[in-house]
Design an enzyme around this catalytic site. Structure first.
Site, mmCIF file in Angstrom:
data_model
loop_
_atom_site.group_PDB
_atom_site.id
_atom_site.type_symbol
_atom_site.label_atom_id
_atom_site.label_comp_id
_atom_site.label_asym_id
_atom_site.label_seq_id
_atom_site.Cartn_x
_atom_site.Cartn_y
_atom_site.Cartn_z
ATOM 1 N N ASN A 7 55.035 77.237 39.747
ATOM 2 C CA ASN A 7 54.271 75.979 39.650
ATOM 3 C C ASN A 7 53.368 76.128 38.372
ATOM 4 O OD1 ASN A 7 52.551 73.505 39.975
ATOM 5 N ND2 ASN A 7 51.807 74.159 42.153
ATOM 6 N N ARG A 91 58.255 73.557 40.676
ATOM 7 C CA ARG A 91 57.380 72.394 41.223
ATOM 8 C C ARG A 91 57.526 71.501 39.826
ATOM 9 N NH1 ARG A 91 51.366 70.957 42.255
ATOM 10 N NH2 ARG A 91 51.773 68.938 42.976
ATOM 11 N N HIS A 180 52.655 64.509 46.189
ATOM 12 C CA HIS A 180 52.435 65.256 47.434
ATOM 13 C C HIS A 180 53.928 65.031 48.194
ATOM 14 C CE1 HIS A 180 47.897 64.999 46.975
ATOM 15 N NE2 HIS A 180 48.093 65.835 46.470
ATOM 16 N N ARG A 241 38.755 61.549 42.182
ATOM 17 C CA ARG A 241 39.382 60.364 42.076
ATOM 18 C C ARG A 241 38.724 59.021 42.758
ATOM 19 N NH1 ARG A 241 44.788 63.381 42.749
ATOM 20 N NH2 ARG A 241 45.064 64.577 40.794
ATOM 21 N N GLU A 384 54.298 74.159 50.764
ATOM 22 C CA GLU A 384 55.176 73.472 49.799
ATOM 23 C C GLU A 384 56.141 74.503 49.097
ATOM 24 O OE1 GLU A 384 51.249 71.752 48.837
ATOM 25 O OE2 GLU A 384 52.443 70.127 47.677
#
Ligand code: ADP
Length: 397
Positions: A7, A91, A180, A241, A384
Site C-alpha cells: 500500500n 492497493r 474503502h 474532512r 483489507e
C-alpha cells in the site's frame, strides 16, 4: 505461495506478507518518510521482536528494496529468498469506471490508473509509483491491482449521479465513486456469514469509521449506495474532512478567507471535520476525553458526528427497504465503545437495539445486539490486506 501486499502512499509504504497456505501473516511493516529526511522502517515479523531501521531513502524503489532486504534478512527476515514471493498485490485507490474487480496489472491497467490521476491526485500517483518500483525489483512475478472503488461499481446511476449538467459526467467523469470498498467488501461478507444467510440475500449497512470514514448500503450482494462520492470528502464527518456541506460554503469561504482552489481543497480536507469543529484533535479518543472533561466544543462535535451517521442509517434503511444488520469497523468502529452506543441510541423504531454488555469490547468480532433487536449489530475488525492477498492469489495461482 506467499503474497506481498503493498500500500504505497506519497511518503509511506505499508506492506504485509501473507502465506496463502493458511492465510497467516508472516510479517507486516511500514516505511515512513520515503523521500524525506528521517526515513524509518518498522518491521514486525510474526513471532519475533519488532525491528526499527533508520535509513534515508530517496524514492519508492529504494523503499521497496529495503523492505525486500528486511524480508530476507537472516536475523529478522521471514524467508530465505525473494523468489518465495509468488505475487504482489497493490492497493490502488481509484480505478474509475473501468474496474469492478481486482485485475492483473498490464500496460492497459497502468494507463487507467494514470488516467485517474486528475480525479485522485493524492493517491493514484504514489500507488503507481509503488507498482512500478515493485515491478522493477520483481519483474518475474505477477502484480495485481486491488481498487478501493471497485466494490462500489455496482451502484446504479440513480445513486451515483449528481444533479449537475449531464455533460460533466460524460466529459470529466464527475460522479460518485465511493472508497474503502475493500473494507466494506470484507466486513459485509463476514456479516453474511454471521447472519448465516447467503450474501446475495442480505441487506447490510457497513460503517467504516476510522480517521477517514464511510458507510455503504449493500443489498443482494451489490452496493446500493455509499457516503463517499467523487472524492473521499463527501459524507460522514471525519477526522479532518467536513463530509457533507452546502457546496455554496466553499465559494463563500474562499472569498472570506482568501483561499485559492488548492488552499480551499486543503481546508475542507485537512482543517475541517472533528479537528476543526472540536478544536481539540482529529483523534476521537482525544475528543471523547475532552468531552468527558466538559469541553463544550468537543461535546457538540461528537453530537454532530453521531447525528450524521444516524441520518445515513435511516437513509440507507429506506433505500434497502429493511436491514438485516449494521456493521461497525475500522479504528473507531472497532474500538470506541461509547461511540457505538451513542450511534445506536434511540434507533429502536428502526429495529436497532444494542446490548450494552455485549458492546463492551474492543477489536473483537461480536454480535452486540439485544436479543429482541430486529437488526443485528455486529462489530467486525476489518482486514483489507487479507482481501488484497486473496484476490492476488486467486488471480495468479
Ligand atoms: P485510518 O486508517 O483512516 O487512518 P483507522 O481505521 O486506523 O484510521 O482509525 C484511526 C482512528 O481510530 C483514530 O484516529 C482514532 O480516532 C480512532 N480510535 C482508535 N481507538 C479508539 C478508541 N478506543 N476510542 C475512540 N477512537 C478510537
Amino acid at each position: 505461495m506467499k503474497v506481498l501486499c503493498v500500500n504505497a502512499g506519497s511518503s509511506s509504504i505499508k506492506y504485509q506478507v501473507v502465506d496463502m497456505t493458511d492465510e497467516s501473516v508472516l510479517a507486516s511493516g511500514l516505511v515512513d518518510r520515503v523521500g524525506i529526511p528521517g526515513t524509518t522502517l518498522e518491521h514486525k515479523p510474526a513471532g519475533k521482536d519488532k525491528v526499527l531501521i533508520k535509513k534515508d531513502l530517496p524514492d519508492h524503489t529504494a523503499g521497496i528494496q529495503l523492505v525486500l532486504d528486511v524480508l530476507i534478512n537472516e536475523e529478522y527476515g521471514i524467508m530465505k529468498s525473494m523468489d518465495e514471493i509468488g505475487a504482489v498485490g497493490h492497493r490502488v485507490v481509484h480505478g474509475g469506471e473501468d474496474f469492478a474487480a481486482s485485475v492483473v496489472i498490464d500496460d492497459h491497467v497502468k494507463k487507467v490508473i494514470k488516467d485517474c490521476f486528475d480525479i485522485a491526485p493524492l493517491h493514484n500517483p504514489p500507488n503507481l509509483m509503488g507498482i512500478e518500483a515493485c515491478q522493477a525489483l520483481m519483474p518475474n512475478v505477477k502484480h495485481v491491482a486491488v481498487f478501493d472503488t471497485a466494490f462500489h461499481q455496482t451502484m446504479d446511476p440513480a445513486n451515483f449521479l449528481y444533479a449537475l449538467p449531464y455533460e460533466v459526467y460524460e466529459k470529466f467523469r464527475v460522479r460518485r465513486y465511493g472508497f474503502h470498498g475493500t473494507s466494506h467488501f470484507y466486513v459485509s461478507h463476514r456479516a453474511a456469514e454471521m447472519l448465516g444467510k447467503p450474501y446475495e440475500q442480505c441487506k447490510i449497512i457497513t460503517l467504516h469509521l476510522g480517521n477517514g470514514a464511510s458507510m455503504a448500503a449493500i443489498k443482494d450482494g451489490k452496493v446500493v449506495d455509499t457516503t463517499m462520492g467523487f472524492t473521499p470528502l463527501e459524507g460522514l464527518v471525519m477526522g479532518t474532512r467536513s463530509g457533507d456541506i452546502d457546496p455554496a460554503i466553499v465559494f463563500f469561504l474562499m472569498e472570506k478567507l482568501g483561499l485559492n482552489t488548492t488552499e480551499a481543497n486543503n481546508y475542507f480536507n485537512k482543517k475541517a471535520g472533528m479537528l476543526g469543529l472540536s478544536g481539540v484533535s482529529n483523534d476521537l479518543r482525544d475528543i471523547i476525553e475532552a468531552a468527558d472533561s466538559n469541553n463544550e466544543r468537543a461535546k457538540i462535535a461528537l453530537e454532530v458526528y453521531y447525528n450524521r451517521i444516524k441520518g445515513y442509517i435511516g437513509n440507507y434503511i429506506a433505500k434497502l427497504n429493511g436491514c438485516d444488520c449494521i456493521v461497525f469497523t475500522a479504528g473507531v468502529g472497532e474500538n470506541a465503545i461509547e461511540t457505538r452506543e451513542n450511534i445506536c441510541k434511540d434507533l429502536d423504531y428502526l429495529g436497532i437495539k444494542m446490548d450494552a454488555a455485549k458492546n463492551n469490547v474492543r477489536g473483537k468480532e461480536v454480535d452486540a445486539s439485544a436479543d429482541d433487536s430486529r437488526v443485528k449489530i455486529f462489530i467486525i475488525p476489518t482486514n483489507e490486506e487479507l482481501v488484497i492477498a486473496r484476490d492476488t492469489y486467486s488471480l495468479t495461482k
